[in-house]
Design a protein around this motif. Structure first.
Motif, PDB file in Angstrom:
ATOM      1  N   SER A  22       0.840  -1.185   0.000  1.00 29.91           N
ATOM      2  CA  SER A  22       0.000   0.000   0.000  1.00 29.91           C
ATOM      3  C   SER A  22       0.880   1.241   0.000  1.00 29.91           C
ATOM      4  N   ARG A  24       0.046   3.931   1.011  1.00 26.96           N
ATOM      5  CA  ARG A  24      -0.329   4.749   2.164  1.00 26.96           C
ATOM      6  C   ARG A  24       0.672   4.629   3.306  1.00 26.96           C
ATOM      7  N   ASP A  70      -5.825  -0.835   5.303  1.00 28.35           N
ATOM      8  CA  ASP A  70      -5.019   0.375   5.100  1.00 28.35           C
ATOM      9  C   ASP A  70      -5.918   1.593   4.932  1.00 28.35           C
ATOM     10  N   ASN A  74      -3.917   9.373   2.444  1.00 25.33           N
ATOM     11  CA  ASN A  74      -2.641   9.252   1.743  1.00 25.33           C
ATOM     12  C   ASN A  74      -1.558  10.106   2.399  1.00 25.33           C
ATOM     13  N   TYR A  75      -0.334   9.662   2.295  1.00 25.80           N
ATOM     14  CA  TYR A  75       0.873  10.404   2.719  1.00 25.80           C
ATOM     15  C   TYR A  75       0.926  10.681   4.215  1.00 25.80           C
TER      16      TYR A  75
END
Length: 169
Positions: A22, A24, A70, A74-75
């Motif tokens: 992932s 992420r 997950d 994001n980030y």
């Protein structure tokens, strides 16, 4: 990867394995390994089982396996910033505090039970015990605003659920 085996329409076995990544999560913590094993046995198909006309199907079954979660933004493994307007002047403001050690939340499930069908399908159902363990839970920690950011994600704790389920038709 998945394998299944059927022995004389009486005993059934299955196994699976997957390796997921992932974006992420930080590249050092991106990959998760997930697996499952299961089996069932139609006891009423055995030669030693008494031939009762009212029992159409009697199956014992069990399975265990894991899957990953997950479901975060994001980030979140890195600090992020954004452009803002400060009295008509462009400025860079702190957005989110990152945590590069966050990784997959894992759910491991165990189920064992009996399925049945009686009286030419007039009565069907099952009894099943389940146990679910969630480990490395993804959790948002709120911090004081004086730190300059609202909080961050981390993997914390475990949670267990278990019980018995009965279904009849």
């Amino acid at each position: 990867l998945r394998a299944q085996y059927d022995y004389m329409n009486r005993i059934f076995v299955s196994a699976s394995y997957r390796r997921d990544a992932s974006s992420r999560f930080h590249p050092d913590h991106r990959w998760g390994n997930f697996w499952s094993f299961g089996g069932g046995w139609l006891i009423n198909e055995e030669s030693w089982f008494p031939r009762a006309g009212w029992i159409d199907m009697l199956k014992v079954k069990a399975s265990i396996g894991s899957q990953g979660n997950d479901s975060i933004g994001n980030y979140l493994y890195t600090d992020t910033y954004y452009l803002s307007n400060n009295a008509g002047t462009p400025a860079i403001s702190f957005g989110v505090k990152g945590n590069e050690t966050i990784t997959w939340e894992t759910n491991t499930n165990f189920n064992a039970g009996v399925d049945f069908e009686f009286l030419r399908g007039r009565i069907t159902g099952g009894v099943e015990y389940f146990y679910r363990n969630t480990s490395d839970m993804l959790f948002w920690f709120t911090v004081p605003a004086s730190l300059g950011y609202g909080g961050y994600y981390d993997n914390i704790g475990d949670m267990r659920n278990h019980g018995v389920e009965l279904s009849t038709n």
